[in-house]
Design a protein around this motif. Sequence first.
Motif, PDB file in Angstrom:
ATOM      1  N   UNK A   1       0.829  -1.206   0.000  1.00  0.00           N
ATOM      2  CA  UNK A   1       0.000   0.000   0.000  1.00  0.00           C
ATOM      3  C   UNK A   1       0.865   1.259   0.000  1.00  0.00           C
ATOM      4  N   UNK A   2       1.938   1.235   0.804  1.00  0.00           N
ATOM      5  CA  UNK A   2       2.811   2.398   0.918  1.00  0.00           C
ATOM      6  C   UNK A   2       3.432   2.766  -0.430  1.00  0.00           C
ATOM      7  N   UNK A   3       3.724   1.754  -1.237  1.00  0.00           N
ATOM      8  CA  UNK A   3       4.386   1.980  -2.529  1.00  0.00           C
ATOM      9  C   UNK A   3       3.396   2.016  -3.691  1.00  0.00           C
ATOM     10  N   UNK A   4       2.110   2.179  -3.399  1.00  0.00           N
ATOM     11  CA  UNK A   4       1.096   2.079  -4.449  1.00  0.00           C
ATOM     12  C   UNK A   4       0.924   3.365  -5.255  1.00  0.00           C
ATOM     13  N   UNK A   5       1.745   4.378  -4.947  1.00  0.00           N
ATOM     14  CA  UNK A   5       1.660   5.625  -5.706  1.00  0.00           C
ATOM     15  C   UNK A   5       2.740   5.699  -6.788  1.00  0.00           C
ATOM     16  N   UNK A   6       3.141   4.547  -7.278  1.00  0.00           N
ATOM     17  CA  UNK A   6       4.065   4.537  -8.406  1.00  0.00           C
ATOM     18  C   UNK A   6       5.532   4.580  -8.031  1.00  0.00           C
ATOM     19  N   UNK A   7       5.891   4.105  -6.841  1.00  0.00           N
ATOM     20  CA  UNK A   7       7.314   4.069  -6.495  1.00  0.00           C
ATOM     21  C   UNK A   7       7.546   4.162  -5.001  1.00  0.00           C
ATOM     22  N   UNK A   8       8.812   4.328  -4.634  1.00  0.00           N
ATOM     23  CA  UNK A   8       9.209   4.336  -3.243  1.00  0.00           C
ATOM     24  C   UNK A   8       9.227   5.723  -2.622  1.00  0.00           C
TER      25      UNK A   8
END
Length: 273
Positions: free
Chosen positions: A207-214
């Motif tokens: 979920x934390x990385x679900x915005x297209x990256x780290x």
Amino acid sequence: MPWPPELFSARALERLLEKRRRAELVSVPFFDGLLSGDLDALLESFAGEPLLHHPVLGRIQGTQAFEAYVADMNVWVAEREVSFEDGGHIVLETRGFEEVVVHIDGGKVALPLAVVADHPHDGRLTELRIYYSSWALTGRHAVRPPLLQRDPTVSTSDVVADYQSALAAGDVDGIVACFEADGYAREPAGVPYRHSGTRDLRKFYEQLFSNGGGIPLEHCALVDDGQTCALEYNVTRWGKTDVPPQAGVAVYARGPSGKLAAARVYDDVDPPL
């Protein structure tokens, strides 16, 4: 941490020792010092004029401002039925930190809080930096500008370095592999947002990385005794989204195998998820 015990009056120190059921104190915890009634000891703990960075109040600088802060804190603690649960702490030669859970309104609200202290001059403080999220108090995030600049000489090691690399890359497998089998990650909002064990950790970081990256962090300062470390940082980007630069600190506790037993975060970034 962060107050030197030798500066407190015999009466104040006796009360602190009795409260903590100890024969001696290496350092006086942050809130114990604030509530001790020994204002002179607090002021003398600073190498120069007092300087404290607060998440809501901002920069508190100078004797008058600091005295007002201490007085207001004592009133607030009494009015809101506040108690304090000690967490970990480290005191090294030039810097230290401590973690506390602040229980408010008789325990109805639990606020995780971290304090970092710089004390490069014979144990005397140059500044204190407090970190917590407003979410537990208001249900909202608050943008907090950076307190420190990125320092390219700050270097993490071993599993903490592996964690930072995986966090920046958005590597779910890599970051989950950094934890002990029973390790956990705790979000700034506290215990209800604690993710334990491999399955929950994987779900959390996906979920934390679900915005297209780290989430690459600007590393600013580090306190590390080999077992636990506190990394102060700035967040400027979350996945594909640039965010207003914001200050935070994360505490990483190593477990028996050298992997992470815990990762506890103190910032107020609103995730663009």
